[in-house]
Design a protein around this motif. Structure first.
Motif, PDB file in Angstrom:
ATOM      1  N   TYR A  60     -54.218  39.428 -16.599  1.00  0.00           N
ATOM      2  CA  TYR A  60     -55.001  38.198 -16.384  1.00  0.00           C
ATOM      3  C   TYR A  60     -56.425  38.455 -16.861  1.00  0.00           C
ATOM      4  CZ  TYR A  60     -57.118  34.108 -14.244  1.00  0.00           C
ATOM      5  OH  TYR A  60     -57.791  32.923 -14.045  1.00  0.00           O
TER       6      TYR A  60
ATOM      7  N   GLU B  84     -56.439  45.513 -18.377  1.00  0.00           N
ATOM      8  CA  GLU B  84     -56.964  45.901 -17.062  1.00  0.00           C
ATOM      9  C   GLU B  84     -56.375  47.281 -16.747  1.00  0.00           C
ATOM     10  OE1 GLU B  84     -56.140  42.405 -14.154  1.00  0.00           O
ATOM     11  OE2 GLU B  84     -54.924  42.117 -15.928  1.00  0.00           O
TER      12      GLU B  84
ATOM     13  N   VAL C 262     -63.067  43.750 -14.362  1.00  0.00           N
ATOM     14  CA  VAL C 262     -63.492  42.665 -13.473  1.00  0.00           C
ATOM     15  C   VAL C 262     -63.044  42.919 -12.033  1.00  0.00           C
ATOM     16  CG1 VAL C 262     -63.127  40.210 -12.954  1.00  0.00           C
ATOM     17  CG2 VAL C 262     -63.735  40.919 -15.276  1.00  0.00           C
ATOM     18  N   GLN C 263     -61.841  43.442 -11.865  1.00  0.00           N
ATOM     19  CA  GLN C 263     -61.379  43.718 -10.493  1.00  0.00           C
ATOM     20  C   GLN C 263     -61.472  45.202 -10.134  1.00  0.00           C
ATOM     21  OE1 GLN C 263     -57.923  41.933  -8.817  1.00  0.00           O
ATOM     22  NE2 GLN C 263     -58.156  40.033  -9.943  1.00  0.00           N
TER      23      GLN C 263
ATOM     24  N   ALA D 166     -67.166  41.468 -13.739  1.00  0.00           N
ATOM     25  CA  ALA D 166     -67.564  40.262 -12.981  1.00  0.00           C
ATOM     26  C   ALA D 166     -67.234  40.550 -11.519  1.00  0.00           C
ATOM     27  CB  ALA D 166     -66.837  39.031 -13.496  1.00  0.00           C
TER      28      ALA D 166
HETATM   29  C1  LIG Z   1     -59.121  41.062 -14.508  1.00  0.00           C
HETATM   30  C2  LIG Z   1     -59.813  39.746 -14.591  1.00  0.00           C
HETATM   31  N1  LIG Z   1     -60.481  39.434 -15.701  1.00  0.00           N
HETATM   32  C3  LIG Z   1     -61.131  38.264 -15.818  1.00  0.00           C
HETATM   33  C4  LIG Z   1     -61.117  37.349 -14.807  1.00  0.00           C
HETATM   34  C5  LIG Z   1     -61.829  36.038 -14.959  1.00  0.00           C
HETATM   35  O1  LIG Z   1     -62.959  36.037 -14.175  1.00  0.00           O
HETATM   36  P1  LIG Z   1     -63.627  34.627 -13.741  1.00  0.00           P
HETATM   37  O2  LIG Z   1     -62.697  33.958 -12.801  1.00  0.00           O
HETATM   38  O3  LIG Z   1     -64.925  35.064 -13.120  1.00  0.00           O
HETATM   39  O4  LIG Z   1     -63.831  33.860 -14.995  1.00  0.00           O
HETATM   40  C6  LIG Z   1     -60.449  37.635 -13.618  1.00  0.00           C
HETATM   41  C7  LIG Z   1     -60.408  36.676 -12.508  1.00  0.00           C
HETATM   42  O5  LIG Z   1     -59.638  36.760 -11.598  1.00  0.00           O
HETATM   43  C8  LIG Z   1     -59.771  38.864 -13.509  1.00  0.00           C
HETATM   44  O6  LIG Z   1     -59.090  39.184 -12.414  1.00  0.00           O
END
Ligand SMILES: Cc1ncc(COP(=O)(O)O)c(C=O)c1O
Length: 459
Positions: A158, A230, A265-266, A292
């Motif tokens: 994701y 990821e 991000v996670q 993020a």
């Molecule tokens: C691994 C990963 N990348 C990117 C995103 C996208 O982030 P955002 O919802 O802040 O756009 C998410 C959101 O859950 C995520 O889990």
């Protein structure tokens, strides 16, 4: 007099303010009337959350919940962490908005602090408001830098909800038919529990990782822009690849001219325990890192960090992000990174995460519904199946577990293609007592569900 020996949520030194706003029913009605119906809620009876303190949140009635999903993995060091709140309050009162067309100290201080945490050479950051935007910038940069178009991502991954990240995302449930972005391909993830080849690690020889070569040779001109993955899949259900997986993929990608992007991000900011970045668990060094969620402990903040050389491509054309790098988000991000260091948050993620994972593995011995417990640190997944041999996803059971956990004051998430993996990714200030409470409640809930469910078999 009988004593109540049922486990209870650990004591907390925080009293929520009385809630005087619109009722939950009014909020729900207004939501139905005025918000896009595409904005989803969890739970049969959606929960209203009006206050937060560290690993806990409160609803409008003053009931407390252990937030074992951290918003959605966004609260890294605790809801309304006092130091962060204080710094943001001070900044909002002094200068709430300016853009990057003017100088401001906090954006550079934050970028410097981030660079200190990065692998050598990754020093240049581009700040955004979300993970999706950070991934957009990463793919754009990779395409500009290499002159190639094709991007490869992992199945079950994701990467966000805007156009390119949605195309990179490889769980059909999150994809819209109308989003037909081209030049994006998917290769296998290191998802051993559901190996696409029916093989077993390590005798499989990491066939899944080597598949990226086939994807490049069959589906692209042989030269690609990038690979994004990821290091541990979040929304996909804490899918944790074998140690060698990313090394093999990165080598093949680089042989074909591509850059390697780690979507942290996670998994970033100490969540996986042993390392600050989740890719470090696999001993690889990406060319770009996107971030993020936990970077700002709940601030609308994302970032892409890369090398000086790669970052030069963003000068090719004019590019601007109105709110990316704004002083309030930068202050919140900087304060968050400071707290992660000052309060040994990464160490806590390791210790409490290891304790929690071991307890979940014990539950697996007791409950046939648990097919696999996986993840690292405080990024954990519990995949539920109806049959240990067929691995039929226990989708409705996972939803039921969430409901019953909520009734017991614990919020968790779920994910994976079938929505059958429980996601436990709490604020990293979680204590062992919190973890024990969570496990005790999960034990109760699984016992109840299994008692009413004849289909769950040992196989
Ligand atoms: C691994 C990963 N990348 C990117 C995103 C996208 O982030 P955002 O919802 O802040 O756009 C998410 C959101 O859950 C995520 O889990």
């Amino acid at each position: 007099m009988a004593t109540d020996l049922r486990p209870s949520l650990p004591v907390v030194d925080h009293t929520p303010e009385p809630y005087n706003g619109p009722s939950r029913d009014e909020v729900l009605a207004l939501r139905h009337q005025y918000l896009s119906p595409g904005i989803i809620t969890y739970y049969r009876e959606p929960l209203m959350v009006v206050e937060g303190h560290m690993q806990y949140v409160w609803d409008e009635t003053g009931r407390r919940y252990l937030d074992a999903f951290a918003g959605i993995v966004s609260i890294s060091v605790g809801h309304c962490h006092p130091k962060i709140v204080e710094r943001v309050r001070e900044q909002a009162g002094r200068l709430q908005h300016t853009t990057t067309i003017y100088l401001h100290p906090t954006i550079v201080e934050f970028a410097e602090k981030l660079a200190e945490k990065m692998p050598a050479g990754l020093t240049r950051s581009y700040f955004t408001n979300s993970g999706s935007e950070a991934n957009e910038i990463a793919i754009l940069s990779a395409r500009e830098y290499t002159g190639n178009q094709d991007a490869i991502a992992l199945r079950n991954g994701y990467h966000g909800g805007t156009s390119v990240p949605m195309a990179l995302t490889a769980e059909g449930t999150w994809k819209f038919k109308s989003n037909n972005t081209t030049n994006i391909h998917h290769t296998h993830a290191g998802y051993c529990y559901r190996c696409p080849y029916g093989l077993e690690y390590p005798s499989c020889d990491l066939k899944c990782a080597h598949d990226v070569k086939n994807v490049i040779q069959y589906e692209t001109p042989g030269e690609i822009a990038c690979f994004i993955g990821e290091p541990i899949q979040g929304v996909g259900g804490a899918v944790t690849p074998p140690m060698e997986f990313f090394g093999i993929v990165y080598d093949i990608v680089r042989e074909h001219g591509g850059l390697c992007i780690a979507d942290e991000v996670q998994g970033g900011f100490g969540r996986t325990g042993h390392h600050y970045w989740s890719h470090q668990n696999w001993d690889v060094v990406p060319d770009m890192i996107t971030m993020a969620k936990g970077i700002g402990n709940g601030a609308p903040l994302g970032a892409m960090t890369t090398t000086a050389r790669i970052s030069e491509v963003m000068k090719n054309r004019l590019h601007f992000n109105t709110f990316g790098g704004n002083p309030v988000s930068m202050t919140q991000g900087l304060a968050t990174l400071e707290v992660i260091d000052e309060e040994n948050i990464q160490q806590n993620a390791l210790e409490v995460g290891t304790h929690l994972k071991a307890a979940l593995e014990d539950l697996q011995n007791k409950h046939l519904l648990i097919g696999e417990v996986r993840g690292l640190g405080l990024m954990l997944g519990v995949e539920l199946v109806r049959h240990r041999q067929t691995k039929e996803p226990a989708k409705s059971e996972a939803a039921d577990v969430m409901e019953r956990m909520k009734q017991r004051g614990v919020l968790i998430g779920k994910g994976g293609l079938y929505g059958n993996t429980l996601r436990i990714k709490p604020p990293m200030c979680l204590t062992k007592d919190d973890a024990d409470y969570l496990v005790a409640m999960l034990d109760e809930v699984l016992t109840e569900i299994e008692a009413g469910h004849k289909k769950i078999q040992a196989g």
